[in-house]
Design an enzyme around this catalytic site. Structure first.
Site, PDB file in Angstrom:
ATOM      1  N   HIS A  49       0.815  -1.205   0.000  1.00 17.20           N
ATOM      2  CA  HIS A  49       0.000   0.000   0.000  1.00 17.20           C
ATOM      3  C   HIS A  49       0.856   1.266   0.000  1.00 17.20           C
ATOM      4  O   HIS A  49       0.483   2.270  -0.610  1.00 17.20           O
ATOM      5  CB  HIS A  49      -0.923  -0.010   1.225  1.00 17.20           C
ATOM      6  N   HIS A  96     -10.310   2.355  -1.161  1.00 18.67           N
ATOM      7  CA  HIS A  96     -10.506   2.036   0.256  1.00 18.67           C
ATOM      8  C   HIS A  96     -11.311   0.747   0.317  1.00 18.67           C
ATOM      9  O   HIS A  96     -12.398   0.682   0.886  1.00 18.67           O
ATOM     10  CB  HIS A  96     -11.209   3.182   0.984  1.00 18.67           C
TER      11      HIS A  96
END
Length: 743
Positions: A49, A96
């Site tokens: 990430h 998300h």
């Protein structure tokens, strides 16, 4: 000297998401075994990430500069494009996904809040938001809960924050039953030269944390986003952040006011990995270090540990590096807005990050060793062509029977959740706040927002038909870029740049990595042809679920967020038929092609079929011609042919004004392929009768293929002489279908 702690082992590292060889590399960097706090730092900063360790070499092949870009991809928190008149547009899209799958309301809400912060951290005021959503079939009770939670989270946060949600896309496929995708995009405006960089400057600058107090929400969120979901993922709920849009509104105004004081050296949003990320990335960019006193960070929970404060992803926070002597100026602004603004350290020479807890040093690491482009590891994973592509290669159009009743087939297709209106979702979003949205009541293929104080408008869209990418990752990704460009062009804009959100399964799966690499290649080729460089974005791997020992990855979903410019807002072109008697044309060529169509899936239950016809040169020529047609006002409406084919495009153009149409199919092509096929590079336009001759002459001169379909007439649907019913009857089904399912 770093405070002594029980030393972690390779098993500890593995539990934090680090590979054994990465644990060894950390020891080599530090010259010793890291303590737990230091290991936690590396675990979040070296997660996919934050570090893009499995993707960066592929991403570097994309066109990342040129055109109107003011900064290259990755240089700042978001892309920055020159739109003229001394103004620039900052825009970005991010995912998300995992948080939204576990806690849909807060997961989606904080995704919206986080992407807006990326924009106003640069000094730009957000003026519009979009999203791209993927769910499983909506008739499942669990999926209904996820859909309702995500939509409410997006709507509540955006509506309270005061930025209109102007566009987006929604698809429903079985592969997203466990791993839903929630991609959020923000667009903002700033004057050229008034942006703020995410840098720490040089040594001796005071460092402040501003905004909300820090809690335990979101700890190890970056690590959580870099692992597969399982049946036990609900136990990771503390990794989901909690948002407060009213606090974010205060932070927005305070931040933009603080920038104007000239007191700020650099600023960065505290998103993934919190203080760990912002301190390391800002220091690494400047080639300096920082001394941070973690106990001075405002806390909203008692008994927090140093590593929890360091890794917390509590929302609505910024790290600001201030000019020496300007501390009181900075504090005065945040005091005015009743927001915490605490000095927690200062920048230092030498490149070391030193974190203290009540005077004791709890971690000491080189900033460069943590970040992408520094010490973060870089990998190229094994690729293997997926086995299912053999099933796709076996598809034969002649094996698909043409239905005896085309009208009934059209009704089945029309009721698909992927085709039906998404109004049940979009009515929960405020698209009118700030009064700049031009397309709320004037439907167009892209959202268009007026740039106040100018004649300009911005066109924006998110696009990706992941079924196409699944069938052919290279061509499917090219189509995603080109469909976005087609939508921008149909709305009257000129495509200028993209941001991307690359949603894939586990990169350690060779078939997934093949999909990823091929999609990057296709995206790059399309962007180079269209001169729409990539400004940045987000990679979201690990979107797969293991159930009963079987791995279920999502369809490869490289979502494209594209920005276009209308130099004059009067260039806006809408998709609705305007007047009875107008001629209807198809730009492009109809083909015997049903590949990857919604019609094949819904009517014939065929899951494996090729990507629809697509040629980049055809697309490039079509877009060039269409831009000229719109600017010379030779067309009354323009609407691209995409999901559901020509039939759906005609119906969507007919419904806004309740105008019917009469059309006829050409010879030499299957009627179901003509009506429902999704071959690319096609646009439906309507033309006033007095312009028809000039319109056709223009197309002939520019060698653009076209078909005369028919004309706008009455309030009914007539195809090849058959009356298919009133527009109103079809519209009732279209607008109520998703609401009925969700009810």
């Amino acid at each position: 000297m770093v405070t002594a702690e029980p030393l972690p082992t390779v098993d500890t590292a593995r539990s934090l998401g680090l590979l054994p060889e990465e644990f060894e590399k950390i020891g080599q960097i530090l010259g010793r075994v890291p303590n737990f706090t230091e290991l936690s730092l590396y675990s979040v900063m070296w997660s996919e990430h934050c570090s893009y360790k499995n993707s960066i070499l592929q991403l570097k092949t994309l066109p990342r500069s040129g055109g109107r870009l003011l900064v290259s991809a990755g240089e700042e928190n978001a892309g920055l494009v020159d739109i003229g008149d001394g103004l620039a547009c900052a825009f970005k899209i991010e995912s998300h996904n995992h948080p939204s799958a576990i806690e849909p309301y807060q997961g989606a809400a904080t995704g919206v809040g986080g992407i807006h912060r990326d924009i106003f951290t640069m000094g730009a005021r957000p003026i519009a938001a979009l999203n791209s959503l993927r769910f499983g079939k909506p008739d499942n009770p669990r999926m209904k809960r996820l859909i309702a939670g995500v939509v409410k989270g997006i709507g509540d946060y955006g509506n309270c924050f005061g930025v209109p949600t102007v566009g987006g896309e929604v698809y429903f496929y079985d592969c997203y039953h466990h791993d839903i995708l929630v991609n959020a995009m923000s667009i903002g405006i700033v004057r050229v030269g008034e942006t703020v960089s995410a840098t720490a400057g040089g040594p001796g600058n005071p460092v402040f944390i501003v905004g909300s107090a820090t809690g335990k929400d979101g700890i190890h969120g970056a690590t959580f986003a870099s692992a597969d979901l399982t049946e036990d993922s609900h136990e990771d709920l503390p990794a989901v952040q909690v948002g407060d849009p009213f606090q974010e509104k205060l932070l927005l105004e305070a931040t933009l006011e603080a920038i104007k004081t000239g007191a700020i050296v650099g600023m960065q949003d505290m998103g993934a990995a919190g203080i760990a990320c912002s301190t390391s990335e800002m220091s690494a960019r400047a080639g300096c270090g920082m001394r941070i006193d973690l106990d001075k960070v405002p806390q909203r929970q008692a008994n927090m540990k140093a590593w929890e404060i360091l890794l917390s992803e509590s929302q609505e926070r910024m790290l600001i590096v201030c000019k020496p002597g300007q501390e009181d100026v900075l504090k005065a602004v945040f005091d005015k807005w009743d927001l915490p603004c605490e000095r927690i350290g200062e920048t230092t020479a030498g490149g070391l990050l030193e974190y203290f807890w009540h005077g004791e040093k709890v971690a000491e690491v080189p900033a460069q060793s943590l970040v992408l482009g520094g010490g973060a590891p870089v990998y190229v994973r094994e690729q293997r062509e997926p086995e299912y592509l053999m099933d796709i290669a076996r598809f034969r159009l002649e094996d698909v029977p043409e239905p005896a009743d085309l009208r009934q087939a059209a009704q089945t297709l029309w009721a698909s959740p992927n085709i039906a209106s998404k109004r049940w979702i979009t009515r929960q979003y405020d698209s009118m706040v700030r009064t700049g949205t031009m397309t709320t009541n004037r439907p167009a293929d892209a959202a268009v927002v007026y740039v106040k104080g100018t004649r300009k408008a911005l066109a924006m869209t998110t696009d990706c038909n992941s079924a196409y990418v699944y069938a052919d990752p290279y061509r499917g990704a090219m189509i995603a870029v080109c469909e976005a460009a087609r939508n921008i062009t149909c709305a009257g804009g000129e495509p200028v740049a993209i941001t991307n959100c690359l949603n894939f399964g586990n990169p350690y799966n060779p078939e997934v990595y093949y999909q990823f690499a091929q999609a990057i290649r296709g995206m790059g080729d399309a962007c180079r042809k269209l001169n729409t460089p990539v400004t940045g974005g987000n990679v979201s791997f690990y979107n797969q679920y293991t159930e009963n020992g079987k791995v279920i990855p999502v369809y490869p979903t490289p979502t494209i967020g594209m920005l276009g410019i209308l130099d004059d807002w009067e260039q806006l072109m809408t998709l609705d038929f305007k007047a009875e008697g107008d001629r209807i044309y198809l730009l492009g060529v109809s083909r015997n092609d049903l590949g990857s169509s919604e019609y094949l899936r819904e009517v014939h239950r065929v899951d494996y079929s090729p990507c629809p016809h697509f040629e980049i040169e055809e697309e490039y020529h079509l877009l060039s011609v269409l831009r000229r047609l719109i600017r010379e006002r030779l067309v009354q409406s323009a609407h691209d042919v995409s999901d559901g084919g020509l039939f759906v495009a005609l119906m969507e153009s007919a419904m806004p004004r309740g105008l019917g149409f009469v059309v006829s199919s050409p010879s030499g092509i299957r009627r179901d392929a003509w009506l429902f096929g999704e071959a690319q590079s096609r646009v439906v336009v309507s033309v006033a009768p007095k312009q028809a001759e000039a319109f056709e002459r223009f197309l002939d001169e520019h060698k653009q293929p076209f078909e005369r379909l028919g004309q706008v007439q009455g309030n009914r649907v007539r195809i090849d002489g058959e009356d298919w019913g009133a527009i109103r009857e079809w519209q009732d089904v279209y607008e109520q279908r998703l609401a009925e399912i969700m009810a």
